[in-house]
Each structure stands twice: as C-alpha cells, then as structure tokens.
Design a protein around this motif. Structure first.
Motif, PDB file in Angstrom:
ATOM      1  N   THR A  39       5.046 -13.742   7.124  1.00  5.77           N
ATOM      2  CA  THR A  39       5.157 -13.786   8.550  1.00  5.77           C
ATOM      3  C   THR A  39       6.585 -15.066   8.721  1.00  5.77           C
ATOM      4  OG1 THR A  39       3.771 -15.000   9.949  1.00  5.77           O
ATOM      5  CG2 THR A  39       4.183 -12.238   9.539  1.00  5.77           C
ATOM      6  N   SER A  57       6.510  -1.664   7.573  1.00  2.81           N
ATOM      7  CA  SER A  57       6.750  -3.027   8.310  1.00  2.81           C
ATOM      8  C   SER A  57       4.929  -2.480   8.789  1.00  2.81           C
ATOM      9  CB  SER A  57       7.411  -2.985   9.221  1.00  2.81           C
ATOM     10  OG  SER A  57       7.491  -2.225   9.820  1.00  2.81           O
ATOM     11  N   GLY A  59       4.220  -2.853  11.846  1.00  3.37           N
ATOM     12  CA  GLY A  59       3.907  -1.640  13.438  1.00  3.37           C
ATOM     13  C   GLY A  59       4.380  -0.847  12.496  1.00  3.37           C
ATOM     14  N   ARG A  60       5.210  -0.384  11.290  1.00  3.84           N
ATOM     15  CA  ARG A  60       4.786   1.404  10.842  1.00  3.84           C
ATOM     16  C   ARG A  60       4.184   1.150  10.462  1.00  3.84           C
ATOM     17  NH1 ARG A  60       9.995   2.805   6.363  1.00  3.84           N
ATOM     18  NH2 ARG A  60       9.610   5.138   5.461  1.00  3.84           N
ATOM     19  N   ALA A  62       0.746   0.593  10.929  1.00  2.00           N
ATOM     20  CA  ALA A  62       0.192   0.984  12.178  1.00  2.00           C
ATOM     21  C   ALA A  62      -0.134   2.262  12.464  1.00  2.00           C
ATOM     22  CB  ALA A  62       0.421  -0.587  12.882  1.00  2.00           C
ATOM     23  N   ARG A  63       1.512   2.625  12.758  1.00  2.00           N
ATOM     24  CA  ARG A  63       2.067   4.155  13.510  1.00  2.00           C
ATOM     25  C   ARG A  63       1.016   5.252  12.355  1.00  2.00           C
ATOM     26  NH1 ARG A  63       6.578   4.128  13.258  1.00  2.00           N
ATOM     27  NH2 ARG A  63       6.744   1.699  15.277  1.00  2.00           N
ATOM     28  N   THR A  92      -1.167  -9.769  11.063  1.00  2.00           N
ATOM     29  CA  THR A  92      -0.275  -9.101  11.650  1.00  2.00           C
ATOM     30  C   THR A  92       0.370  -7.667  11.780  1.00  2.00           C
ATOM     31  OG1 THR A  92       1.125 -10.414  10.452  1.00  2.00           O
ATOM     32  CG2 THR A  92       2.347  -9.018  11.116  1.00  2.00           C
ATOM     33  N   GLU A  96      -0.562  -5.509  15.495  1.00  2.00           N
ATOM     34  CA  GLU A  96       0.467  -4.500  15.799  1.00  2.00           C
ATOM     35  C   GLU A  96      -0.155  -2.823  16.074  1.00  2.00           C
ATOM     36  OE1 GLU A  96       3.845  -3.864  16.226  1.00  2.00           O
ATOM     37  OE2 GLU A  96       4.473  -5.737  15.047  1.00  2.00           O
ATOM     38  N   ASN A  99      -2.365  -2.631  18.993  1.00  2.00           N
ATOM     39  CA  ASN A  99      -0.850  -2.418  20.906  1.00  2.00           C
ATOM     40  C   ASN A  99      -1.142  -0.998  21.063  1.00  2.00           C
ATOM     41  OD1 ASN A  99      -0.512  -5.120  21.345  1.00  2.00           O
ATOM     42  ND2 ASN A  99       1.096  -5.452  19.647  1.00  2.00           N
TER      43      ASN A  99
END
Length: 688
Positions: A39, A57, A59-60, A62-63, A92, A96, A99
């Motif tokens: 980061t 990434s 976020g991606r 984690a999803r 990091t 994500e 969240n």
C-alpha cells in the motif's frame, strides 16, 4: 519501480503492459515470504531486489473468498478457507474482509458444528488472525461461539491443529475482554486444561499453560487464591515438573516464558500477606507469636510451661531476636514484609522444628555481642526475598527467567525461606558479626542468594549445594577478583593518577560502544501475541553517519549486511535519546507490557521531523551498549551502569599495571621536596 510515482499509476502501467483492463481491481504483492499486499503506507518497506507480483486487489480477493467459503462444494470451500487462513495475516486484506462481515460468517460456520478436520482448522486460523489485527472488539463474540470453541478443548480426542487454535482463541478472549473472561471461566475447567499438559506435544502444552496463566491473570483478586487451591488439588505443579520441565524435549523460549509467568503469578498470591500489617490487638495473630515462643522454649510435653514462664516472656522474646521485647507484634507492622514474615517463621517452627529450635537456642547461648537476632533476621530476609523474586510485580513480556526448583515443592516459597534463614545464620557466624554488622550481613546474604539463583539450580537440594560453595570467604574472593579494593587507592598521588588515566579509558569505552553499534543488534517487535515473533535489526554505518534498520523474518545468526536494511536515519537528524517512561511506545498501557522490567529496557531515538525509532532491548547489556553508543554519537556523557562498571574495571587494571613496580613501596602523601640549588654551576663531568 519509481518510488516517487503514485502506486495506482504503477499498477495501471503494469496492467496496460499485459493488456488488462480495470487496473483498480489489481494490486501489488510480495512474491516471497508472507506475500503481503503493498500500500502507499507500506511501500517504503520494499527492499532493493525484492520481486513483486500483480494480484487481484484485497477488496476483490475478500469478496471472492467470502463467496467461495459459503459455496456448497466441499473441495472449493476447503481451498477457499486454506487461502483465507494465509491471507488473513495481511492487515490490508483483513480490513477489507472484516468490512464485508467476514468474521461473522466465519463465526457462524464454527457455531454450525458442521466443519471438521482441516476445514475447521483453517477456519479457526483465519478467525484468530483476523481478530489479532484489533479491528473488531472481542466483546462482540457470541456465547454459542465460545461454547463451541470450549467444546473442542474439552473433547478427549480432537485434532491437534484444532485444539491448538482453540486454546489460542480462548487465551485471546480472556486477555482482551473482561466480560469474555467470565464466560470462558464458566465453560473451561482447570482439570480439562491440566489434561492437555500430559501430552507429548510441547506446542499444546504451551498453549494450555498460556490459557491457565490468562485465567489466573484476569481472575478477580478474591478468586485467585481459590483458583490456586484448585490447581494444587489437581497436581498442576507435579504434572508440569514431570511432563514439561523434566520431559524428553528441550524447553523452547515460549514455554520458558509461560513457566516464568506462572511462577510470577504464583508468587504474587503472597502479595496480600506481604502488604498486611499485624494488628497488635488481634489475639489470633498474637497467638502465633506465643506459638513461636512455646515451640522454642517450652517443648511439646510441658503442660505447666506457659504458666511457669509468663514472667519471662519479655526475656524469651529478646532471645527470639525481636526488636520489641515487650510487644513483638509491633515488629510486623511494616509492609513489606508484613504478616508474610510471621507466616514464614511459623512454617519453619512447625515443619522444620529441629532447625528452628537449634537456630534460636544456639544464638541465645552465644555471647551477647555475637548473637544472631532470629526475629529481626527473618523479617528482613522475607523482605529481601520479596524484592529478589519481585513479589507483586506484573510478568515481563520479554522474560523467560523461570526457576525449575520452584516447581519441585508444593510449598516452594516457604522451603526457599527455610534454606535462606539457615544460610543467614551460617554467614553471621562466619563473619563473626555483631548487631552493628546487621546490614553488612544482609548484603552478603543477598549476594549469596542472587549468585546461587543465577546458576539455575534444578532442586532445593541443588540450591543448598550452591549456597554451601558460596560461603563468606568465597564471596570475599569473588568481590576481590571483580573489583579492586577502594581503600588502597585513596592517597592523593593515586587519585591524581586515576584522574589522568580516566579520559583515555572513557575514549576506549566509547570506541567499543560505537564498534558494537556498527556490528548491530536484533530487536524483537512487541505485538499482541508473543508466538508470532517478529524481529528487526539496527546497525550504525561504518562512517558513523547513518543508522540503518529493517525488518527480518527470523532472528539472524551473525551480522546482517547493510543491503538488507532498507531504512536509514542520518545521525545529524537525531535530536535526542529518551529512555523508560519517556519513550512514546511505553506510554500505551498493557497488562504485560507496562511493567518495571520492560520500562528498564526501553529507549527511543527522536529525530527530525518529529519522528521516533522505538527500541526494547533484549537484555540490560544491549540496553547499556545502545544508549551509551547513541549518547556518544550525540557528544553526550555515557551514564549507564555498564559504563561505570567497565570504567572501574579498566582503570583498576591499568593502575595495577602501572603500580606493579611499586609493590611493597610506600607511596608518600606529598611529592618529595625539590633539592636546594647548588651554590655554583661551575661543574662538569669528566668522562675520560
């Protein structure tokens, strides 16, 4: 990779090179090691020569993982949980995933009770790693989750990896939440935890003792004594002695730390008695003193003894060595040691009665000026032992200093006192001491005890043997070999010589300190959990102009090259060095961190612009080396204990060498007078 460019710009360029659209869906990760995401905040830690790889990434990722761990396919779910367990250590990614309510999903998977074996182990690993980031409060954990985790610990046959993670989760719950402590304490019994100490796996033993320690540490004060009684009834001490300390495997650092914590918490149970003053009007407490007098002077079968000797009580109390002969209860009003001293004396009188009677009668029949006052000595010795073993202090996070002998007896403290009071009596006789020498004798006894403990005797019998070898004459010999007697060096010529030598020696010490800084040292990062140890290394450049430092995956063996240390601080930017409570990282309170020992090893470098580099030295020696070296770099005085010790030793050696030719020659107080001038200078030597 241009570190001046924005990270998003670099990722976009890489994506364009590989014809990948949507660069915001990608990120850079390390290709080796923990493979953490990079980061803007962590990009400065990238070392030269490090290989990076393009990845989806956080976020991606984690999803996708959240969707996969809820899929119906067993194999797909297992692979997803395996990857999640690995990624969860990344802060990091963790942020994500949390969240997206990922922790709640994992908790529900555990509560369902449908996961077993590898799948459950990966789920618990991921859960623990995510919680360790401190993003989510432990107080949010449900009671059903706690019951499920406790169930894995209470089951007789459960997979080792599941048991290990379950114990670790319960320990974290207890240490991080007061409300969860009560819930865990209701679900877990000490007997079940003790059963895990009898296995051959030292990792399981370590986690089990860690959980016992956590429950002990967080228990309300009124319940600690009750818990200690339960542990004693379950034979915790003998199980640890036979299955851990005397087991077939060497004790690892983490196990040594947990044994040290247990030792400290056990001794801290004495704090209440240590801080309790005696009430001179309490008849029950006064009866204990009567009992001490009766055992010493009346004998077991003397029914008329009490009446017969009432008029002689005051004399008896004087013979027992109390300071207040009329009312000895007043001797126990100072804390520490308070009532703990009386408890020790009563234990000696009842359990080692022959020894007690011998010490008292031997001294009462001695000449007045050479008698050893038993009562006064026992009270002062108890206070000294409380200081040496730091009764009442919290455990130090970085310490592994446990003593095996304290696990060899159910009443280890009292037995230790009994050994030491006999040592004190013996040393008193060897020194032919009088009442005026009381403090000198106590100083010698303290030195004997600390030297013997440093040898780590494995039993109380070994301790006795060590102390037997450390008699008064041996202590004198050791003191003589360690430092030169100051009495021989008080004459003005010797003092002047010492003052002339001192600057040279100080310069020598300064060079040694700077050389050690150039070699560098490894420091441990203080984290939430000791079992995930992280290290960093710091060393001074050879030209003394830069401090180089950087993270390491493991403790290094030998010197670390400058190329591996990615960060540096110009010495010219350093404003000051602070120690102890003044350090920024010591101002955050923590149950295990904020205590005397860690404070004594903490120091920080303050440099422009308003930045700090925080250290916790591995030991007192390294602390002195680094604080001295940094002070020397800044042109300030080196004021550590090690500098004073080295200065005394080196000056003593140098002076002994210079005065070697003057042995048995008396050095005058004043220089010899200058002879009168001759009446005439008309003279010369005739060499013919």
């Amino acid at each position: 990779m241009d570190q001046k460019r924005a990270l998003s710009s670099i990722i976009r360029e890489v994506c364009d090179g590989w014809s990948l659209s949507g660069s915001e869906q990608f990120a850079l990760r390390y290709a080796d090691g923990p493979q953490l995401y990079i980061t803007e905040q962590t990009r400065g830690e990238i070392k030269n020569g490090t290989i990076l790889r393009l990845a989806i990434s956080p976020g991606r990722a984690a999803r996708q993982l959240l969707e996969r761990i809820q899929s119906h396919g067993i194999d797909a779910r297992l692979e997803a949980l395996k990857e999640l367990a690995k990624l969860s250590a990344d802060p990091t990614f963790a942020a994500e995933f949390i969240n997206m309510e990922g922790i709640g999903t994992l908790a529900r998977l555990v509560e369902s009770g449908t996961h077993f074996g590898e799948m459950l182990a990966f789920t618990l690993t991921a859960f623990l790693e995510l919680m360790d980031h401190g993003i989510v409060s432990w107080d949010l954990i449900s009671l059903s989750f706690i019951k499920q985790i406790a169930g894995y610990v209470n089951q007789p046959m459960v997979d080792v990896s599941i048991l290990q993670r379950s114990l670790a989760i319960l320990e974290s719950m207890v240490l991080n939440s007061h409300s969860l402590y009560h819930r865990v304490a209701q679900e877990i019994t000490v007997g079940q935890l003790i059963g895990h100490l009898q296995v051959s796996n030292q990792e399981i033993q370590t986690y089990a003792i860690a959980l016992i320690n956590a429950l002990f540490l967080k228990a309300p004060e009124d319940r600690r004594q009750e818990m200690a009684s339960t542990l004693a009834q379950k034979h915790l001490r003998s199980i640890i002695l036979n299955h851990v300390i005397r087991g077939n495997r060497p004790i690892k650092a983490e196990m040594a730390h947990q044994l040290y914590v247990l030792q400290v918490l056990t001794f801290n149970l004495l704090e209440e008695r240590m801080m309790t003053k005696m009430d001179p009007n309490d008849q029950t407490q006064r009866d204990i003193i009567f009992e001490l007098r009766r055992i010493a002077f009346d004998g077991e079968n003397d029914p008329t003894g009490t009446e017969k000797r009432k008029a002689m009580y005051s004399k008896d109390y004087k013979m027992l060595g109390f300071t207040n002969h009329v009312n000895p209860a007043l001797d126990f009003t100072q804390t520490p040691p308070g009532m703990l001293a009386l408890d020790n004396m009563l234990y000696l009188a009842k359990v080692h009665q022959d020894t007690y009677i011998r010490i008292v009668l031997e001294n009462s029949s001695r000449e007045d000026k050479h008698e050893c006052p038993f009562g006064r000595c026992a009270i002062e010795l108890t206070r000294m032992l409380c200081e040496i073993l730091q009764v009442g202090e919290l455990p130090n996070e970085g310490c592994n200093d446990y003593h095996p002998m304290f696990f060899t007896h159910d009443r280890a403290w009292e037995e230790f006192f009994c050994v030491c009071i006999q040592l004190l009596n013996k040393t008193w006789k060897e020194m032919r001491a009088t009442a005026e020498d009381f403090n000198k004798v106590m100083q010698v006894v303290r030195e004997q005890i600390t030297r013997a403990l440093a040898m780590k005797p494995s039993s109380l019998d070994q301790l006795k043997n060590k102390l037997r070898g450390l008699n008064y004459s041996e202590i004198l010999r050791l003191r003589q070999s360690e430092r030169m007697s100051q009495d021989d060096f008080q004459s003005p010529p010797i003092i002047e010589l010492r003052e002339r030598i001192q600057p040279e020696i100080l310069e020598l010490i300064k060079q040694q300190r700077l050389n050690r800084l150039c070699e560098g040292s490894c420091f441990r990062k203080l984290g939430n959990r000791r079992r995930q140890e992280k290290f960093w290394f710091c060393r001074l450049s050879l030209n003394h102009k830069m401090l180089h430092y950087g993270d390491l995956d493991e403790s290094p063996q030998g010197e670390v090259p400058f190329e591996l240390l990615s960060d540096k601080i110009p010495v010219s930017d350093i404003k000051s060095v602070v120690t102890g409570k003044d350090c920024p990282h010591m101002k955050e309170k923590s149950a295990l961190k904020q205590n005397k020992e860690v404070l004594e090893l903490a120091f920080s470098v303050l440099y422009d612009p308003d930045e700090t580099l925080n250290f916790v030295a591995p030991n007192k020696y390294e602390y002195c080396i680094w604080t001295d070296g940094l002070c020397a770099l800044l042109g300030r005085e080196m004021g550590s204990d090690l500098t004073r010790s080295d200065l005394d030793t080196l000056i003593s050696m140098e002076m002994k060498l210079r005065l070697l030719d003057l042995e048995n020659i008396t050095i005058p107080e004043a220089p010899p007078p200058v002879p009168k001038e001759p009446s005439s200078y008309n003279f010369n030597y005739n060499y013919s």
